[in-house]
Design a protein around this motif. Sequence first.
Motif, PDB file in Angstrom:
ATOM      1  N   GLU A   1      -6.631  41.381 -10.938  1.00  0.00           N
ATOM      2  CA  GLU A   1      -6.603  40.700  -9.644  1.00  0.00           C
ATOM      3  C   GLU A   1      -7.409  41.446  -8.594  1.00  0.00           C
TER       4      GLU A   1
ATOM      5  N   GLY B   1      -5.821  28.409  -9.140  1.00  0.00           N
ATOM      6  CA  GLY B   1      -5.482  28.622 -10.536  1.00  0.00           C
ATOM      7  C   GLY B   1      -4.483  27.648 -11.115  1.00  0.00           C
TER       8      GLY B   1
ATOM      9  N   HIS C   1     -10.667  39.979  -8.752  1.00  0.00           N
ATOM     10  CA  HIS C   1     -10.639  38.677  -8.101  1.00  0.00           C
ATOM     11  C   HIS C   1     -10.647  38.788  -6.586  1.00  0.00           C
TER      12      HIS C   1
ATOM     13  N   ARG D   1      -7.832  27.744 -14.556  1.00  0.00           N
ATOM     14  CA  ARG D   1      -6.389  27.833 -14.733  1.00  0.00           C
ATOM     15  C   ARG D   1      -5.996  29.294 -14.876  1.00  0.00           C
ATOM     16  N   GLU D   2      -4.802  29.582 -14.458  1.00  0.00           N
ATOM     17  CA  GLU D   2      -4.306  30.952 -14.556  1.00  0.00           C
ATOM     18  C   GLU D   2      -4.145  31.348 -16.025  1.00  0.00           C
ATOM     19  N   ASN D   3      -4.612  32.554 -16.368  1.00  0.00           N
ATOM     20  CA  ASN D   3      -4.463  33.113 -17.722  1.00  0.00           C
ATOM     21  C   ASN D   3      -5.030  32.212 -18.804  1.00  0.00           C
TER      22      ASN D   3
END
Lengths: 91, 114, 130, 83, 89, 159
Positions: free
Chosen positions: D5, A30, D8, B51-53
């Motif tokens: 999450e 991420g 995920h 990407r995160e968020n």
Amino acid sequence: MNQRTIAASVFFIIVAIFFILAAWSMRPFGAPDQSAMDDYIIQNTQEEAGANNGVTSVVFDYRGFDTLGEATILFTAVAGVIMILRREKHE
Amino acid sequence: MIYNLPYFAVMGLILVGLFALIFKRNLIKMVIGITLIESGVNLFLITLGYRENSTAPIYTSSPGGIMSLPVPQALTLTSIVIGVAVLALMLSFVILIYRHYKSLDVNEVRRLRE
Amino acid sequence: MFEIIIYLLLIIGVFFNLLGSLGLLRFPDVYTRLHAGTKCTTFGSIFLIGSVILLGLKDWYLGSTNGSILAIHAIVALVAILLTNPTGAHAIARAAHKSGVMPINAQVDHLKEDTGGSKKTTEIKKKEAR
Amino acid sequence: MDLVEIIHIILPILIVASAVVSIYLKDLLAAVIALAAMSLLLSLEFYILQAPDVAIAEAGVGACLTTAIFVIAIRATKRKEDA
Amino acid sequence: MIEFFNEYILVIAILMLSIVIAIIRVILGPTAPDRVVGLDTINTIVISGMVLLGALYQDIIYIDVAIVYALLSFISTLFIAKYLEGGGF
Amino acid sequence: MSEMSRIVRTMTAIMFPFAMIYGLYVIAHGHLTPGGGFQGGAVVASACAMLLVAYGSKWVEEKIKEKNLSLLESVGAIGFIAIAFFGLFFGVAFFHNFLVGSDLLFGMVPAVGSTGANINTGGVLPLMNFAVGLKVIAGLFAIVLVMAYATTSFKEGKS
């Protein structure tokens, strides 16, 4: 259990260990390292390509040659399938 | 912060496909293995571009904020259509081999060839 | 007011979905599993998507243009589910019966008798069925 | 956004599990069904990784065309894996 | 995110549990029609999950994926059913 | 023999126009919403495969000849390359987006940032979407149709 199977097993185990180590030492999920090109595309896709969708503008504008190669491969594959299976129809 | 779990999923997919490709003797099982490897590679490309968020790289009434990377998604997009075309070509070859040898076993095919 | 209705719809929908998949695990043979796995989840999905439609209508009522588009797209998805899911269930049941899967603990199998009867009546019934 | 999450975490495990099942089963038709389930879950994974374009492509190809081609090929050859 | 939307996440987590149970049926199922029923169940649950996620992200473009799945997911079921019925395509 | 039961045929006849229209929507809105030539082509090809599975390959082969599908795919490829060459002639380079900023069709430039959907934007992207969509529709459906038809005729001649 001949020699062939043993060699294949050794190869598979080596590849498996390599993959596990690679997944272990990958960068954290991420958070991309280098994103300069993508940031440029995201910021300029509406002015340069005139499209709201960034992915379509990459496919057809920024990286059109990739799509050209893809079209070639699709054409070749369809021609191959038709050539292989057409002969049966006339027999 | 999911602790690299999608990377392990990619690794699992590619390893399972490789296992089928090496140890299975049925031709259709080998084709399934190739499909699994291709799915793993697609998932790897998409995972690299996340990407995160973030939101999707589309501006049409998007809520704003950072966006995920568009280039890996575009590459994956071409890869999927190539994948199904090549899959059809492989299965056509499998059908042709079955009509010649009346068997799907790799060893049978090889033995009759010699 | 709106939120209470949305909560209620969500609870009903997720309850039926969970019940459907549990029945899919617990039931003994194909036909009963078909009841649980297709009818129950379709019924639950109606309520789940209905809650999203209600959310979109609420946003539309409050003055957002995205809400109406959300509601319309969710309605299209709901109509697609309602049209395609029973067709798939019918195809599966027919294929299972034709491929020779029998119900467990079945005493009388009328369909079997129909197809196994005399040829003339079978043909007539087939013509009627077509 | 904590419970997201969970998705995920669960979804990659399910993907790998269905991939293993599609290799393990001897019945080729069952293997193809497991492959279709894998493709379905993979599309959901693409969806929550914020790639709706790829999710639509995977949906259109994996939900229908891949299964169709495999089933046609199995129909033309044979169903059981002799091994 | 608004606090109200956390309920959607909870619902999606329970749907994940349902998908796990249906996957177990796909693994266990003794005959092929059992597995097809499991696949159909996963289809429906995933479609409703996609619609809920689209409402969660507050982004209208995501629901298109759910519509594509709802339109196309039963075609694979039809193909497998036609194979099980016997007869050519 | 090669067609399914009446319920399936009726529902296919109802669902086919919806899937077709939705696929064309995905192609035409490729530069605004998720979608484009590849995705919409896959959706339309899947809709045609639904027709194939419900009515049998012989029926479909009578309606749509595989030769015509081949021709359609070539038309799509030639259109794609021709649009790319137009970029070379009117603009500066191969694959140059020469329609953006002009007063022609699809020539508007959208506002920067999160905007609404305006279909009159995108330059050559919608045209390329249509060309590639035509190519993908014809290619994928030709694959499925040829495989189904060839294997079925083989089986019937065999048994």
